[in-house]
Every structure is written in structure tokens, then in C-alpha cells.
Design a protein around this motif. Sequence first.
Motif, PDB file in Angstrom:
ATOM      1  N   GLY A 162       2.803  -2.633  -0.985  1.00 53.73           N
ATOM      2  CA  GLY A 162       3.536  -1.836   0.002  1.00 53.73           C
ATOM      3  C   GLY A 162       2.890  -1.861   1.379  1.00 53.73           C
ATOM      4  N   LEU A 163       1.706  -2.500   1.510  1.00 55.52           N
ATOM      5  CA  LEU A 163       1.063  -2.553   2.843  1.00 55.52           C
ATOM      6  C   LEU A 163       1.360  -3.901   3.512  1.00 55.52           C
ATOM      7  CD1 LEU A 163      -2.500  -1.021   2.333  1.00 55.52           C
ATOM      8  CD2 LEU A 163      -0.453   0.098   3.188  1.00 55.52           C
ATOM      9  N   GLU A 164       1.295  -3.912   4.839  1.00 54.52           N
ATOM     10  CA  GLU A 164       1.454  -5.169   5.570  1.00 54.52           C
ATOM     11  C   GLU A 164       0.278  -5.282   6.539  1.00 54.52           C
ATOM     12  OE1 GLU A 164       5.162  -7.607   7.374  1.00 54.52           O
ATOM     13  OE2 GLU A 164       4.813  -5.644   8.264  1.00 54.52           O
ATOM     14  N   ILE A 204       0.710 -10.689   6.766  1.00 54.68           N
ATOM     15  CA  ILE A 204       0.904 -10.968   5.327  1.00 54.68           C
ATOM     16  C   ILE A 204       1.010  -9.620   4.610  1.00 54.68           C
ATOM     17  CG2 ILE A 204      -0.300 -13.204   5.294  1.00 54.68           C
ATOM     18  CD1 ILE A 204      -2.498 -11.740   3.650  1.00 54.68           C
ATOM     19  N   THR A 205       1.792  -9.599   3.547  1.00 55.71           N
ATOM     20  CA  THR A 205       1.978  -8.341   2.811  1.00 55.71           C
ATOM     21  C   THR A 205       0.918  -8.225   1.727  1.00 55.71           C
ATOM     22  OG1 THR A 205       3.429  -9.362   1.215  1.00 55.71           O
ATOM     23  CG2 THR A 205       4.489  -8.378   3.162  1.00 55.71           C
ATOM     24  N   GLY A 206       0.746  -7.010   1.256  1.00 55.63           N
ATOM     25  CA  GLY A 206      -0.200  -6.768   0.164  1.00 55.63           C
ATOM     26  C   GLY A 206       0.214  -7.557  -1.069  1.00 55.63           C
ATOM     27  N   GLU A 207       1.540  -7.681  -1.292  1.00 52.57           N
ATOM     28  CA  GLU A 207       2.040  -8.410  -2.466  1.00 52.57           C
ATOM     29  C   GLU A 207       1.630  -9.887  -2.380  1.00 52.57           C
ATOM     30  OE1 GLU A 207       3.660  -6.139  -0.855  1.00 52.57           O
ATOM     31  OE2 GLU A 207       4.291  -4.691  -2.368  1.00 52.57           O
ATOM     32  N   MET A 208       1.670 -10.431  -1.127  1.00 57.48           N
ATOM     33  CA  MET A 208       1.271 -11.844  -0.961  1.00 57.48           C
ATOM     34  C   MET A 208      -0.210 -12.010  -1.298  1.00 57.48           C
ATOM     35  SD  MET A 208       3.308 -12.534   2.559  1.00 57.48           S
ATOM     36  CE  MET A 208       2.737 -14.136   2.999  1.00 57.48           C
ATOM     37  N   TYR A 209      -1.018 -11.026  -0.863  1.00 60.00           N
ATOM     38  CA  TYR A 209      -2.453 -11.085  -1.177  1.00 60.00           C
ATOM     39  C   TYR A 209      -2.661 -11.070  -2.700  1.00 60.00           C
ATOM     40  CZ  TYR A 209      -7.113  -9.402  -2.251  1.00 60.00           C
ATOM     41  OH  TYR A 209      -8.342  -9.272  -2.813  1.00 60.00           O
TER      42      TYR A 209
END
Length: 642
Positions: free
Chosen positions: A583-585, A595-600
Motif C-alpha cells: 500500500g506504500l509508494e 515504485i510501489t511496496g508491492e513491486m518491492y
Amino acid sequence: MGDAGIDNKGFQDIALHDTTIYSGKGKDGKARAAVVSFHDITYTVATREKRKTVSKTVLNKVSGIFKPGMNAILGPTGGGKTSLLDVLAARKSPQGLSGRVLIDGKDQPRNFRLISGYVVQDDVIMGTLTVRENLEFSASLRLPETISRKEKKKRVDDIIEELGLTSCANTKIGTQFFRGVSGGERKRTSIGMELVIQPGILFLDEPTTGLDATTASSVIEHLARLSRQGRTIIFSIHQPRFSIFRFFDRLHLLSLGETVYHGSAQTALEYFRQVGYECEEHNNPADFFLDTIIANAASLKGGEESMHSEIGNAENGMLPRTSELLTEVFKNSEVGKQLDKEGRGILGSSPEKGSIKEQEITYATSFIQQLMVVSKRAAKNIIRNPFVLIIQNVMLLVFAVLTGLIYFQLDTTRPAGIQNRVGAFLFLSMQQVFVNMSGMEIFIQERAIFVHESANGFYRVSPYYFGKIVCDLLPLRLCPCLLFSTVVYWMMGFQAEADNFFIFVLTLVLTSFAATGVAFAMSSSTSQLSVATLLSALTFILSMIFGGIFVNIESLPGWIRWIQYLSMFRYTINALSIVEMSGLEFCDENGNLCITGEMYLKDQGIKDTTWGLWQNHVALSCFIIGFFFLAYVQLRRIPKSK
Ligand SMILES: Nc1ncnc2c1ncn2[C@@H]1O[C@H](COP(=O)(O)OP(=O)(O)OP(=O)(O)O)[C@@H](O)[C@H]1O
């Protein structure tokens, strides 16, 4: 040669009036003294010498008869006194042991440990409790629940009075951190803890060791008084003064595991005179016996040199057999022959033809009663030893504030926002794991007390273990962890969502418990704190490497990659990453290249699904169950016999 030692009085009366197996109590329910006879006791142990396993004879065909009164086992150091005492008290494992020990002419009952008292040499007694509390602890666990509280209290009061402990009854015993009662009072408390069960037979291993002369005399005087009330008191002793020696009724002199003399203490000097050894007028008989035994053994080994060496250095524990050897002299003497005859008489009239068997441990109280009493003592122990409690709670709170300041209100700029969060996840998991290494000393510190009490039937392993877990986990693990995680979460500025916060706290609590489980398992597996610390540190470091931050797991070869599944750091870091990063960017200073937290998470191979999150908590729970169970199994495996 006349009867210089054996006194028949008492045995016929005591041994033959009762056909039942000795229960420790007479028909009136009071403690009943008994005749303890031992026949051809041989005890061998396997030792390593010059890279070879050799069999060492610690006791060689030792026989004797101990009657109600004061019975002393005396001999030079390494002579086998403690070993013989342990055999008589049923504290030795039957391995390597042969011969028979009879109580009133019958085999020892299988629960002999529970109906006889045994006071170990180094008093194993809880230092944070008072004299009275220690005695009450023993009474609450070793007396049946059918005995009322009032009666138990009266029994404790009587013992306090009987042993002259009234003035220090409410004084703490003392630990390495604070001074408590004196050495003599401590020893008398240890004796009192055994007297609670009103044993007819009381064993003591070197009860005067470590005490000054006056205190030692007073302890022996108390024992003599107890013996006159109708008890068989058997103890090993190294080199008593005359003021102590004069209380002995019977004497068993040992040299290198063999009998040099067994009989009346009063006529022992006469026996030695008859076999050619005269005690000088002002010499202490006990010193004379030891000097004579050592000189005799050394002269038979030959040479001035051996005169000065400890006789315990003889090969295989045995000396060459010659007719001058005192053990041979005794066998051929009138006293020795009479002892042999009397022993054979007892053996002949013994109904069973058994051998020494493994003791079974039965308990006077239920699981619940044991759990309550043991937990109460563990709680008192923590409250009265507040150092760890303070460190764990107050210091951790300070540490939480410091950590919160270092990672204060993390932002979502790139790359610092990601880097700081990842660092914080690793730091938080390391903090939970390493702080809980303090759990390592829990079973090591109290090991001697646990072994003594569980061998003497105070409690089963399970109530002791559960009591310890409850009293350790709640104040020393859960509370500090809740405090710490609450402070750092809000100071670090993690996502202000209730769900996220609770999952964060749960993750750290489970990590803290899993690390405690490892510490408990190590602590119950070894008696050395250094070994336990080393093993735990290695386990944690290995686990940290496979946590996913120090090395990219996907880049590892397949044959070693599986270790990641054994890393508790990996589960903690993954759970914290999912909770916080989702949910973080994260964008650079210009607001580009986001980049989003999901990408990380995807980049790190962490699955951002419901199961992807909760599997970490399931894995940490498995660690907790596995390590706590291992700790319990290891505690059960600690031998209760020597
Ligand atoms: N399990 C064992 N393994 C190896 N040696 C043993 C074992 N038990 C006893 N011994 C040896 O047997 C001998 C007698 O030991 P024990 O402790 O019974 O003697 P002791 O007379 O009580 O000595 P001390 O007065 O020094 O306590 C010693 O040499 C001891 O090292």
C-alpha cells in the motif's frame, strides 16, 4: 580377639517384627527407623584412560549393617564414601552395580527415594525464599493432600523448633547477590526439608563440609538428637573432629572402595589396637584411622614416594592383595567374620532373592497442586530477584525510545524510505531474538535444584516446566515485547492502521517466543551456559544469513537454498515487510521514478497474499511448539540417578 565392633542389639527387634516391605512409617503413622544392610556391593564405572575405555572398581564387595542411630561412612578422599551412600539411598543407576541392599531384611521398596530423606553435599535450596518458605514448599509437595494445611504448618513449625531455626525462620537463605542465613542454618534447612516427610532413614552426603568447626559440631549434634528419636541416620564424612566423632554409633571405614572396618565406633580403636595399630593418647581417632589407612595402603604399594601420594591413585582403584592389607586383615578378623555371619543371616531370612532395581518415582500430590506450588515459587523468585525483570522491561523501554529516534517517522522517499524500512525490519527481528537469549540460563541456573527435587519426588517434570514457562514468558517476554513494539511502531511512523499495528505486534511476540524456545531448548540440553550460548548464537547467526537481507536467497544454489525455511528471521522479516510495505509508494525527490511496496515485495520473492502473510505466523508458531517441546523432552531426559 573379642567382639570389638558388631552390636546385634536392635536388629532382631526391628527387622523381624514386621513382614511387610518397609514403608518408612510404623503402625502409628510415625517415622520408623530401620536396619539398612548391604551385601557384596560392587560398583564399577567405565572411564577413559590413555584413549582406552577401562573399567574402574569404585566399590568392591562392600558389606555392612547400619542400625538405628548415627552411622558414619569414613575414609580418605576418593575412597568411595559418596558412592556407597548413593547406592544405599537408591540414588545410583543400577548400571554397573551388583549386590543387595535390604531394609529390615527385605528388598528396598521401589519408591524408597520417596520415603527416605537425602541431603546432598552442596545444599540445593532456593536462595530467594526464607527458611520457613523452603520448608513449606517441601511440605506442600511431599505430603499428601489428605493432610490438612494446618497440620502441614504445624509440622513445619515443629521442625523449625527441633532444628533450632526459630530465630532465622523468616530470613531468606541468600543467593550470590545477597547474603542470607549462615552456613549451619542453611544446612539445617536442607535437613529440615527432608524431615518434612518424617523419614525413618536419613542419608546425608558430607553434612559438615564447608562449615566451621563449631557449626559442624552443632549440625551433628542436631542429627544425633534426631537419631535418638528413632531414626537411622547414615552419612559420609571426611575428617571429623573428636567433638563430632564422639556422636557416632557405628562406623564404616572405606579404603579404595573396600571395607577396612565396620562396627561400633566406640570399639574401633580397640579393634585397630588388636590388629597392631595403636592410637597415640591425644590423637583424634578419625585422624588416626585415616592416617593408618593411607599409610598402610602406601606402604604396601612400596616406597617413600607413594607414602605421600593419595591412595586414590592406585591402578584400577585396587591395591595388590597381601595379608597385611587392612581390608584383608578385617575380613579375617573376628569382627569381620561376625559381620559376615550376621549379614548371611539377614540374607538367608530375606524372602526375596532380588538385586538392585531401578527406582520408580511416585508423587504425593496432584499435577494441579504441583503446578500451583511450583509456579508460586517461580513467581516469588522473579519478584525477589528483580534485576532481570527491571533490565528486561525498563531497559527495553529505553532501548525502544532510542530505536524510535534512530528510525523516527520514516518517509517514503526513494531509496531512503525503502532502505530504512528494510534495515528496521532486520533490526527489530534481531533485537527480539538476541534479547531473549537471557532465557538460556533458566534451566542451567536451577539445574541442581531441579534434579534434586524431581529425583526426590517433589514434582513431575511437566508442572515444573509449565510453571517456569508461565512465570518466565509473561513478565520477561510478553510484557517487554508489547511495550517495545508499541513504542517503536508509532515512533517509526509505520502505517497508522489498527490491523497493521496488531499484526506487527503479533509478529514480534511470536518471534520473541520462538527465540525463547531456542534458548529453553539449549538451556535444558546442557549444564554449561557457555555451550548453550555458543549453540544458540550459531543457530541465530545461520538463521539470520538466510533471512533474505544479507544474501539474495534466489541467487543461492538449490542444494543450500532450503535452509531459508529453517530461518525464523526470514518469517519475521517477510511478515513485517508485507504488513508495512503493502500500500506504500516510494518516489525519488522529484516525484518521478516511483515504485510501489508491492513491486518491492515481488522483487524479493515475497508473496503479498493472505496466505503469503499468515504462513509466516504459522511457521513461527511451529518453531515455538517445536522448541518448547524439545526443551521439555530434554528436561525429562536429565538423569535423576547418579
Ligand atoms: N561415575 C564415575 N565415573 C568415573 N569415576 C567415578 C565415578 N563415580 C565415582 N568415581 C571414582 O570413584 C572414586 C570414589 O568416588 P566417591 O565420590 O565415591 O569418593 P569419596 O570417598 O566420596 O570422595 P570425596 O571425599 O573426595 O568426595 C573416585 O576416585 C571417583 O573419581
